[in-house]
Design a protein around this motif. Structure first.
Motif, mmCIF file in Angstrom:
data_model
loop_
_atom_site.group_PDB
_atom_site.id
_atom_site.type_symbol
_atom_site.label_atom_id
_atom_site.label_comp_id
_atom_site.label_asym_id
_atom_site.label_seq_id
_atom_site.Cartn_x
_atom_site.Cartn_y
_atom_site.Cartn_z
ATOM 1 N N LEU A 1 40.251 38.302 43.518
ATOM 2 C CA LEU A 1 39.347 38.008 44.630
ATOM 3 C C LEU A 1 40.051 38.168 45.969
ATOM 4 C CD1 LEU A 1 37.331 34.855 43.460
ATOM 5 C CD2 LEU A 1 36.659 37.259 43.401
ATOM 6 N N ILE B 1 33.256 39.669 48.858
ATOM 7 C CA ILE B 1 33.281 39.871 47.414
ATOM 8 C C ILE B 1 32.152 40.831 47.025
ATOM 9 C CG2 ILE B 1 33.288 38.737 45.159
ATOM 10 C CD1 ILE B 1 35.529 37.807 47.089
ATOM 11 N N TRP C 1 31.377 33.781 42.028
ATOM 12 C CA TRP C 1 32.332 34.583 41.277
ATOM 13 C C TRP C 1 31.907 34.461 39.816
ATOM 14 C CZ3 TRP C 1 37.245 32.424 38.975
ATOM 15 C CH2 TRP C 1 38.046 33.446 38.439
#
Length: 200
Positions: free
Chosen positions: A75, A83, A99
């Protein structure tokens, strides 16, 4: 189990299940059917086996290489608030994303809480950089008594924090069980803010 070892284990598990399935199909196929039609395998059998194998492995503990701030290195390479969609996962059937490992864990946690008669809602999740700037402008910086992290430093910008809609029962459930799913309450003035802590 993580990395190549974990992938190899999953592939072996899927192959084993497919061999078992092929054996079962061979024993249930009649001679007449196979002579006339070639006895094509049942539709969706591969997809079913693949889905079952993935589901069976979702609960396995995974580890990640973290930097000094506890952020997974994959990340960090993207940047906070930057992201890509491919690294994010949808939380259940909501519009919220985190995520991917955090989304998977949060989805399971919400489902498990529901089985306990507890409803956990979501009000915020991944926050792109532009949204962080807007939030800081509207709500002020946390360091100055407001409710926003400095843009580019927010846990939401890593897709590793969620704001939850919790009544007193749900908050109690979270404080008792959240850590089992990797979520911790880590902002003193915000009982709704829960951060995901992957294992290193």
């Amino acid at each position: 189990m993580g990395g190549i070892e974990g992938v190899n284990s999953r592939i072996a598990s899927i192959q084993s299940r497919m061999i078992q399935l092929q054996g079962q199909q061979a024993t249930t196929t009649t001679g007449a059917t196979s002579a006339k039609t070639g006895a094509a395998p049942a539709q969706g059998s591969f997809a079913s086996q693949l889905r079952n194998a993935v589901a069976a492995n979702q609960g396995t503990d995974k580890t990640y290489k973290l930097n000094s701030k506890g952020i997974p290195e994959d990340l960090v390479a993207y940047g906070n608030g930057k992201i890509p969609p491919t690294a994010l996962g949808q939380v259940g059937d909501t519009r919220h994303k985190l995520w991917a490992p955090a989304a998977e864990s949060l989805t399971k946690m919400i489902d498990d809480a529901k089985k306990d008669g507890v409803k956990i809602g979501i009000t915020d999740s991944y926050r792109p950089y532009a949204e962080q700037v807007d939030l800081a402008r509207r709500k002020g910086l946390y360091s100055q008594g407001g409710l926003a992290a400095k843009p580019g430093t927010s846990e939401h910008g890593w897709g590793m924090a969620t704001d939850l809609d919790l009544n007193s029962d749900a908050l109690s459930w979270m404080r008792k069980n959240g850590r089992n799913y990797g979520f911790v309450e880590n902002v003193a003035r915000e009982s709704w803010h829960w951060a995901y802590r992957p294992k290193s």
